[in-house]
Design a protein around this motif. Structure first.
Motif, PDB file in Angstrom:
ATOM      1  N   PHE A 272      44.391  44.690  45.801  1.00  0.00           N
ATOM      2  CA  PHE A 272      44.841  43.100  45.800  1.00  0.00           C
ATOM      3  C   PHE A 272      44.376  42.733  46.121  1.00  0.00           C
ATOM      4  N   ILE A 276      41.544  40.557  47.500  1.00  0.00           N
ATOM      5  CA  ILE A 276      41.144  38.441  48.319  1.00  0.00           C
ATOM      6  C   ILE A 276      40.142  38.936  49.107  1.00  0.00           C
ATOM      7  N   GLN A 441      42.321  43.746  40.531  1.00  0.00           N
ATOM      8  CA  GLN A 441      41.319  43.464  41.402  1.00  0.00           C
ATOM      9  C   GLN A 441      41.910  42.390  40.290  1.00  0.00           C
ATOM     10  N   SER A 444      44.144  40.134  40.324  1.00  0.00           N
ATOM     11  CA  SER A 444      44.181  38.992  41.346  1.00  0.00           C
ATOM     12  C   SER A 444      42.703  37.676  41.198  1.00  0.00           C
ATOM     13  N   ALA A 448      43.553  33.781  41.998  1.00  0.00           N
ATOM     14  CA  ALA A 448      43.709  33.874  43.391  1.00  0.00           C
ATOM     15  C   ALA A 448      42.595  32.578  43.580  1.00  0.00           C
ATOM     16  N   ALA A 467      47.525  38.213  51.110  1.00  0.00           N
ATOM     17  CA  ALA A 467      47.148  39.831  50.980  1.00  0.00           C
ATOM     18  C   ALA A 467      47.331  40.674  51.817  1.00  0.00           C
TER      19      ALA A 467
END
Length: 502
Positions: A272, A276, A441, A444, A448, A467
């Motif tokens: 994760f 980022i 991912q 994220s 994100a 992060a």
């Protein structure tokens, strides 16, 4: 009866993973420059993470399939090598096409073409990644497992260092232009992708031709398996219907080793955070160290202008190049740490080594916000001198922690996991383990962009601090993982990477 698998010399272990250096060279170019390329082609901060979603999705879809397929493959090229070679060829093609997205404007928008090439490029990297992991498990005996994955981590980071700094070198040493025109990719980045594709193919061919995989008879003997029984099982699997294969796959997911389930939580927080970093480091340091306002990353605002001011384009180009230096720095620190990680893990245990490394990475991310001094200083990088903000130069220090974490992430989970996997299912389980990389991912990527725009008002530096929090949570999660000791492993079997020839 199980036969003793022969130990490999240092250079045999080196050859097994040498191709990974080239694959990671290409992957590093992608990580350091795709956000820059997509921004040049018109993507804003909110959409960047969504474009990047194609990377983990490709890994999620492809690695379990490739893992299972490579478990069933035995031919003249090898068991894992055919997939390594095929993935490298396809990735090289995508690397050559992506920077040339504006040339295909008649087919689709450059930004969309760039996203399609990113999908192909990452899919191809994933075809090569998993077989490289399984190749170490196949070829390296248990007593050298830590060394095998540590050598692989070292080579990965050497490739990442060279790949990350290449656009910077092409700009500041060779003299290519690093500032892009509207809707185009900077010449230095385009040439870097051509060079990366060539190096990737060369190193992969070295591994394919220098590593002779064990034939089935020897492999099964070394792993303590009954060849007839395994081949009968594989034949039955090949005849199975799609529905039966899906049921078996779900059963594998349910019955996966306990250690794999425990590592999944650590992997979630680690990846994760890494996602980022790859997506938002360029805009974060452009805003925080170069002092460029967030509006210059807003596609709606940029589209209202007839042209981007030269000083903005130059700042973005300089920051983009410096991201390559920073990514090379963390890869260098990771490569150095990889030299010692085997002895450290043998001395204090893999879990403590892993946890402390992730903690160092988390603290590194959190400290990014402190480096915002805009004073221009001259940085001597041996190959050239550049003038950059003091805050950007000092970001080298947080990268020490990030590099230590990266080295551990590349080696420790696999060293811990390998001992818990059945030999006849290593490939498919290594592929399934990629779910623990891809899923965080994807999460994220989905959130994100919204977080950086809605919560942090497009100030990307704060998403890097998030992060850091995630990486520290990963460090704490390591302690729930069960790590069984290796039966035949000793410290003397794992000499340092620089001096071993056993």
């Amino acid at each position: 009866m199980m036969k003793q698998q022969p130990k490999l010399s240092f250079w045999q272990i080196w050859n097994v993973s040498f191709g990974f250096l080239g694959v990671q060279f290409g992957f590093a170019l992608q990580n350091a420059n795709v956000s820059r390329i997509l921004s040049d082609l018109g993507a804003d901060l909110h959409s960047l993470s969504l474009f990047w979603l194609v990377a983990p999705i490709m890994g999620l879809l492809i690695q379990p399939i490739v893992g299972a397929a490579s478990d069933h493959t035995w031919n003249g090229v090898g068991r894992r090598n055919p997939y390594i070679l095929g993935g490298a060829v396809a990735a090289a093609f995508a690397m050559c096409m992506m920077p040339n997205a504006p040339l295909f404007v008649q087919l689709m928008s450059p930004m969309l073409f760039g996203a399609v090439m990113l999908a192909l490029m990452d899919a191809s990297f994933n075809v090569a990644f998993q077989p490289f992991r399984s190749l170490v498990s196949d070829m390296v005996p248990s007593s050298q497992r830590n060394k095998g994955y540590a050598v692989q981590a070292f080579l990965i980071n050497v490739g990442a260092i060279i790949g990350s700094i290449l656009p910077f070198v092409l700009t500041n040493v060779v003299g290519l232009e690093n500032a892009s025109k509207a809707g185009e990719v900077a010449p230095s980045v385009t040439v870097a992708f051509y060079v990366g594709a060539s190096i990737m193919l060369g190193t992969v061919l070295w591994t394919v031709f220098r590593t002779r995989e064990y034939p089935p008879k020897k492999y099964y003997a070394y792993k303590g398996l009954d060849r007839k029984e395994v081949e009968a099982q594989l034949a039955a699997e090949r005849k199975a219907t799609f529905g039966e294969k899906m049921r078996r796959f779900v059963q594998l997911m349910i019955t996966m080793p306990k250690t794999m389930k425990q590592l999944a939580l650590v992997q979630f927080f680690s990846w994760f955070a890494l996602f980022i970093m790859w997506v938002y480091t360029m805009p974060a340091i452009t805003q925080n160290a170069w002092g460029i306002e967030a509006k210059w990353f807003d596609s709606a605002y940029l589209s209202s202008l007839s042209e981007v001011p030269a000083y903005i384009a130059e700042a973005k180009g300089a920051a983009g190049d410096w991201v390559g230096i920073l990514f090379a720095a963390y890869s260098l620190f990771a490569a150095i740490f990889a030299i010692f990680i085997t002895r450290i893990a043998n001395k204090v245990g893999r879990k403590l080594t892993y946890s402390l490394a992730l903690l160092a990475g988390g603290l590194g991310y959190l400290s990014f916000v402190l480096f915002d001094d805009p004073t221009i200083v001259t940085a001597n990088l041996l190959i050239t001198e550049v003038e950059i903000p003091s805050g950007a130069l000092n970001l080298i220090f947080p990268m020490i922690g990030v590099g230590v974490a990266w080295a551990a992430i590349l080696a420790m989970p696999y060293a811990i996991l390998a001992g818990s996997l059945p030999a006849e299912k290593t490939g498919v389980y290594m592929g399934i383990f990629n779910f623990t990389i891809a899923a965080p991912q994807i999460i994220s990527g989905l959130f994100a962009g919204w977080i950086v725009s809605a919560v942090f008002d497009n100030n990307a530096i704060y998403i890097l601090m998030l992060a850091g929090v995630a990486m520290i949570l990963g460090a704490a999660s390591v302690f729930i993982v069960d790590d069984a000791p290796d039966e035949d492993e000793s410290v003397s079997d794992d000499a340092t990477l620089t001096g071993s020839t056993n």
